[in-house]
Scaffold this motif. Structure first.
Motif, mmCIF file in Angstrom:
data_model
loop_
_atom_site.group_PDB
_atom_site.id
_atom_site.type_symbol
_atom_site.label_atom_id
_atom_site.label_comp_id
_atom_site.label_asym_id
_atom_site.label_seq_id
_atom_site.Cartn_x
_atom_site.Cartn_y
_atom_site.Cartn_z
ATOM 1 N N THR A 260 54.744 -12.592 -44.941
ATOM 2 C CA THR A 260 56.048 -13.238 -45.104
ATOM 3 C C THR A 260 57.118 -12.377 -44.445
ATOM 4 O O THR A 260 57.201 -11.167 -44.721
ATOM 5 C CB THR A 260 56.390 -13.416 -46.596
ATOM 6 O OG1 THR A 260 55.406 -14.264 -47.208
ATOM 7 C CG2 THR A 260 57.772 -14.045 -46.763
ATOM 8 N N PHE A 261 57.913 -12.987 -43.588
ATOM 9 C CA PHE A 261 59.021 -12.291 -42.933
ATOM 10 C C PHE A 261 60.327 -12.879 -43.462
ATOM 11 O O PHE A 261 60.564 -14.080 -43.353
ATOM 12 C CB PHE A 261 58.922 -12.442 -41.419
ATOM 13 C CG PHE A 261 57.657 -11.856 -40.853
ATOM 14 C CD1 PHE A 261 57.517 -10.479 -40.697
ATOM 15 C CD2 PHE A 261 56.587 -12.677 -40.505
ATOM 16 C CE1 PHE A 261 56.345 -9.933 -40.202
ATOM 17 C CE2 PHE A 261 55.410 -12.137 -40.006
ATOM 18 C CZ PHE A 261 55.291 -10.761 -39.857
ATOM 19 N N THR B 255 55.157 -8.737 -47.757
ATOM 20 C CA THR B 255 56.466 -9.262 -47.367
ATOM 21 C C THR B 255 57.181 -8.201 -46.549
ATOM 22 O O THR B 255 57.246 -7.043 -46.959
ATOM 23 C CB THR B 255 57.309 -9.623 -48.597
ATOM 24 O OG1 THR B 255 56.677 -10.691 -49.313
ATOM 25 C CG2 THR B 255 58.709 -10.061 -48.187
ATOM 26 N N VAL B 256 57.694 -8.585 -45.394
ATOM 27 C CA VAL B 256 58.411 -7.667 -44.510
ATOM 28 C C VAL B 256 59.866 -8.120 -44.427
ATOM 29 O O VAL B 256 60.146 -9.258 -44.048
ATOM 30 C CB VAL B 256 57.784 -7.618 -43.104
ATOM 31 C CG1 VAL B 256 58.516 -6.590 -42.230
ATOM 32 C CG2 VAL B 256 56.296 -7.293 -43.185
ATOM 33 N N LEU B 257 60.774 -7.225 -44.776
ATOM 34 C CA LEU B 257 62.202 -7.536 -44.792
ATOM 35 C C LEU B 257 62.885 -6.952 -43.559
ATOM 36 O O LEU B 257 62.656 -5.792 -43.209
ATOM 37 C CB LEU B 257 62.847 -6.957 -46.049
ATOM 38 C CG LEU B 257 62.221 -7.352 -47.391
ATOM 39 C CD1 LEU B 257 62.902 -6.606 -48.529
ATOM 40 C CD2 LEU B 257 62.314 -8.850 -47.604
ATOM 41 N N LEU B 258 63.730 -7.738 -42.904
ATOM 42 C CA LEU B 258 64.504 -7.290 -41.749
ATOM 43 C C LEU B 258 65.950 -7.707 -41.937
ATOM 44 O O LEU B 258 66.233 -8.761 -42.533
ATOM 45 C CB LEU B 258 63.990 -7.907 -40.444
ATOM 46 C CG LEU B 258 62.546 -7.666 -40.034
ATOM 47 C CD1 LEU B 258 61.627 -8.730 -40.607
ATOM 48 C CD2 LEU B 258 62.426 -7.676 -38.507
ATOM 49 N N ASP B 259 66.893 -6.905 -41.417
ATOM 50 C CA ASP B 259 68.302 -7.313 -41.498
ATOM 51 C C ASP B 259 68.766 -8.001 -40.223
ATOM 52 O O ASP B 259 69.960 -8.239 -40.045
ATOM 53 C CB ASP B 259 69.213 -6.138 -41.851
ATOM 54 C CG ASP B 259 69.128 -4.989 -40.856
ATOM 55 O OD1 ASP B 259 68.611 -5.192 -39.744
ATOM 56 O OD2 ASP B 259 69.574 -3.870 -41.194
ATOM 57 N N SER B 260 67.814 -8.353 -39.336
ATOM 58 C CA SER B 260 68.127 -9.105 -38.123
ATOM 59 C C SER B 260 67.563 -10.518 -38.253
ATOM 60 O O SER B 260 66.344 -10.713 -38.229
ATOM 61 C CB SER B 260 67.523 -8.421 -36.891
ATOM 62 O OG SER B 260 67.558 -9.289 -35.770
ATOM 63 N N ARG C 16 58.466 -17.889 -35.392
ATOM 64 C CA ARG C 16 57.998 -18.709 -34.269
ATOM 65 C C ARG C 16 56.606 -18.265 -33.832
ATOM 66 O O ARG C 16 55.726 -19.088 -33.583
ATOM 67 C CB ARG C 16 58.972 -18.606 -33.091
ATOM 68 C CG ARG C 16 60.297 -19.327 -33.307
ATOM 69 C CD ARG C 16 61.243 -19.092 -32.154
ATOM 70 N NE ARG C 16 60.790 -19.739 -30.933
ATOM 71 C CZ ARG C 16 61.409 -19.610 -29.754
ATOM 72 N NH1 ARG C 16 62.485 -18.842 -29.653
ATOM 73 N NH2 ARG C 16 60.949 -20.241 -28.684
ATOM 74 N N TRP C 17 56.392 -16.958 -33.754
ATOM 75 C CA TRP C 17 55.066 -16.447 -33.386
ATOM 76 C C TRP C 17 54.034 -16.850 -34.423
ATOM 77 O O TRP C 17 52.919 -17.228 -34.088
ATOM 78 C CB TRP C 17 55.124 -14.932 -33.253
ATOM 79 C CG TRP C 17 55.956 -14.449 -32.104
ATOM 80 C CD1 TRP C 17 56.334 -15.169 -31.003
ATOM 81 C CD2 TRP C 17 56.538 -13.144 -31.941
ATOM 82 N NE1 TRP C 17 57.109 -14.409 -30.166
ATOM 83 C CE2 TRP C 17 57.245 -13.155 -30.708
ATOM 84 C CE3 TRP C 17 56.535 -11.987 -32.700
ATOM 85 C CZ2 TRP C 17 57.921 -12.044 -30.237
ATOM 86 C CZ3 TRP C 17 57.211 -10.868 -32.242
ATOM 87 C CH2 TRP C 17 57.894 -10.894 -31.018
ATOM 88 N N GLN C 18 54.420 -16.783 -35.689
ATOM 89 C CA GLN C 18 53.498 -17.153 -36.759
ATOM 90 C C GLN C 18 53.118 -18.632 -36.650
ATOM 91 O O GLN C 18 52.006 -19.016 -37.023
ATOM 92 C CB GLN C 18 54.163 -16.877 -38.111
ATOM 93 C CG GLN C 18 53.209 -16.465 -39.204
ATOM 94 C CD GLN C 18 53.938 -15.895 -40.400
ATOM 95 O OE1 GLN C 18 55.110 -16.175 -40.652
ATOM 96 N NE2 GLN C 18 53.246 -15.068 -41.160
ATOM 97 N N ALA C 19 54.040 -19.430 -36.123
ATOM 98 C CA ALA C 19 53.785 -20.858 -35.952
ATOM 99 C C ALA C 19 53.026 -21.160 -34.664
ATOM 100 O O ALA C 19 52.760 -22.327 -34.358
ATOM 101 C CB ALA C 19 55.104 -21.627 -35.963
#
Length: 272
Positions: free
Chosen positions: A218-219, A164-169, A178-181
């Motif tokens: 997971t983003f 799991t990668v967490l971002l505050d943006s 979108r890229w994953q899709a």
């Protein structure tokens, strides 16, 4: 030990020992470092013991290898990847629970920085500036938020499954999803796709293609500056990398201490 021999030996280990050996794998490669060779020898002996079902001996040999690795890390000069901002706090290598990472970016004036931290102790920070050929475009902060994710993923020979990668943006999270899709052509406004001198593909193009192949990642969004330990650590690393562009100080001890402190907090109160 050849790569195929190493992987075959891994299949004979129960999961707890297998995970420990994987962490020590870099020491099994040919090296001129006597300390590293000693660590690698202990790992090889552990694999041999496991081959003969001597799992207690294998565990004891791995205890020795890990102790030697910690001592070597404390006294040896930084490795090339650490000189470029990557490192690991080994005490968190065997921490239980899901693998969670956080990335962040910082920009002020003409200097920027990116950083990441992972619950298994890996971390990285990298400063960057601008120039006449800078391909970033007008979406500078967004592009650097995404570059921080690329910096995280390229820190692994093979990105662990299910991270799991967490971002505050939120905007960066939306691009990653979108890229994953499969929408790999979607790019931030103004980002240049011209040929790079130092790489076959622009960073974000490479990242988009990698993310599209990894539906297991997971983003997720986390609110910035809210006291979230991993986000605060990544934010601190990115600021440190940016400041290093304009000030002279040794990044390594500061980065390591920061990561260790926030990971201690994270593992004591682990929640996404």
């Amino acid at each position: 030990m050849r790569p195929d021999e190493f992987l075959r030996a891994l299949t004979q280990l129960p999961p707890p020992l297998r995970d420990r050996v994987l962490i020590l794998r870099p020491y099994t490669r040919a090296t001129r470092c006597d300390d590293c060779q000693g660590i690698g020898d202990a790992v090889h002996l552990a694999l041999t013991a496991a081959h003969y079902d001597e799992l207690t001996s294998a565990a004891e040999l791995l205890d020795t290898a890990e102790r030697l690795a910690v001592e070597h890390a404390e006294h040896a000069p930084p490795r090339p990847d650490e000189q470029h901002g990557r490192g690991r706090v080994l005490r968190w290598a065997e921490a239980t629970g899901p693998l969670v990472a956080a990335t962040d970016a910082s920009w002020k004036g003409r200097a920027g920085g990116i950083g990441y931290v992972v619950s298994d102790g890996h971390y990285g920070l990298l400063g960057r500036g601008t120039g006449r050929l800078d391909p970033t475009g007008r979406s500078r902060v967004l592009v650097d938020e995404l570059r921080a994710v690329d910096y995280l993923l390229t820190g692994y020979d093979e990105v662990p499954a299910g991270m799991t990668v967490l971002l505050d943006s939120l905007t960066a999270v939306r691009y990653l999803r979108r890229w994953q899709a499969g929408e790999t052509d979607a790019m931030p406004a103004g980002y240049s796709l011209r040929q790079r001198r130092w790489s076959d593909k622009p960073t974000l193009v490479r990242l988009a293609e990698q993310v599209a192949r990894r539906p297991d990642l997971t983003f997720a969004h986390v609110k910035g500056h809210s006291g979230h330990a991993l986000n605060e650590a990544a934010d601190g690393l990115s600021h440190m990398a940016r400041r290093r562009r304009e000030e002279s100080f040794d990044l390594r001890p500061r980065a390591r201490a920061l990561v260790d402190a926030f990971l201690r907090d994270w593992h004591a109160n682990a929640t996404l």
